[in-house]
Design a protein around this motif. Structure first.
Motif: not given
Lengths: 128, 128
Positions: A35, A80, A83-84, A86, A93, B90, B93, B95-97, B99-100, B107
């Motif tokens: 991240t 890298r 994300g997708e 996740l 969920l 959840e 998950l 902290p990755f949010r 990313y999508w 990048v």
DNA sequence: CCAACATTAAACCAAATGGTTAAGTATGTA
DNA sequence: TACATACTTAACCATTTGGTTTAATGTTGG
């Protein structure tokens, strides 16, 4: 004929690979590291005590699950976060979300529907 | 002494059990079924072709992960969804949010920071 | 050209996984 | 009491997993 494993395991399901990839602390730490931005294999391996091939395998598993992507730049493989997938976890969920928002009503309904002798639990959880 | 596995695998981490429990289609189907309300073991096993002990083991794994809880009522074991652990997923998950939601900015930042010869990729992804 | 570097591939191993069948253990019921 | 029902435990098995070490592959730099 003992024929131990009959069904031969499909393992093709996307979510299987995804959740399996997440079910390992090393791999979750790698994702967390990513991240902060892309990194090469050696760099990702540094915090761990295990051998480089071990880390390499973990990365392959993350890659197979689509969680990371790889750009080979000379001898350096730059990884890298993707994300997708996740988001897919999030999607899976979603139908369960009501369960950690109001579980009590449903449970209570059930208790009302089948009042068993043994279910005389001393009402542990307050509803505020 | 070949000493193959040195670290002895911890497997005690909560999230390990959780994600591992979710990494199997049978177990995910059981969870989905349980959103409709509690059920007994035999009832949960019905849709599957595998033996009852196999289902029983799956349920134990779900239980160990905290995803279901069990109320023994006579000879019937009634299983219900717990939900709380899914909230943990959840939480993990979260902290990755980003990313999508917007991967591209990060990048691009990185590409700017390390302008390698070979990364002269023909600008594949449009940003709209 | 040659050595160091970044990384994967191959061969191996112990332990865990997911299934099986057969044998318990309680509980309901005639 | 005896039998069926609802489960779990036990013992077993093949395959997968997560690690190891050693070897191979392809850069990069002197």
């Amino acid at each position: 004929m003992t024929r131990g494993s009959a069904t031969a395991r499909r393992r093709s399901d996307r979510l299987d690979d995804l959740f399996h990839a997440l079910a390992d602390p090393t791999r979750r730490r790698v994702l967390a590291r990513l991240t902060l931005g892309p990194a090469a294999v050696t760099e990702l391996a540094r915090p761990f005590q295990m051998s480089l091939p071990a880390v390499s395998k973990h990365l392959q598993i993350l890659e197979r699950a689509g969680l990371v992507s790889r750009t080979v730049d000379g001898r350096v493989h730059r990884l890298r976060l993707t994300g997708e997938p996740l988001r897919q976890v999030e999607v899976w969920l979603d139908p369960f979300r009501s369960y950690w928002e109001d579980t009590f009503t449903r449970v209570d309904e059930d208790l009302a529907a089948r009042p068993s002798r043994r279910l005389r639990a001393p009402a542990r959880r307050r509803r505020s």
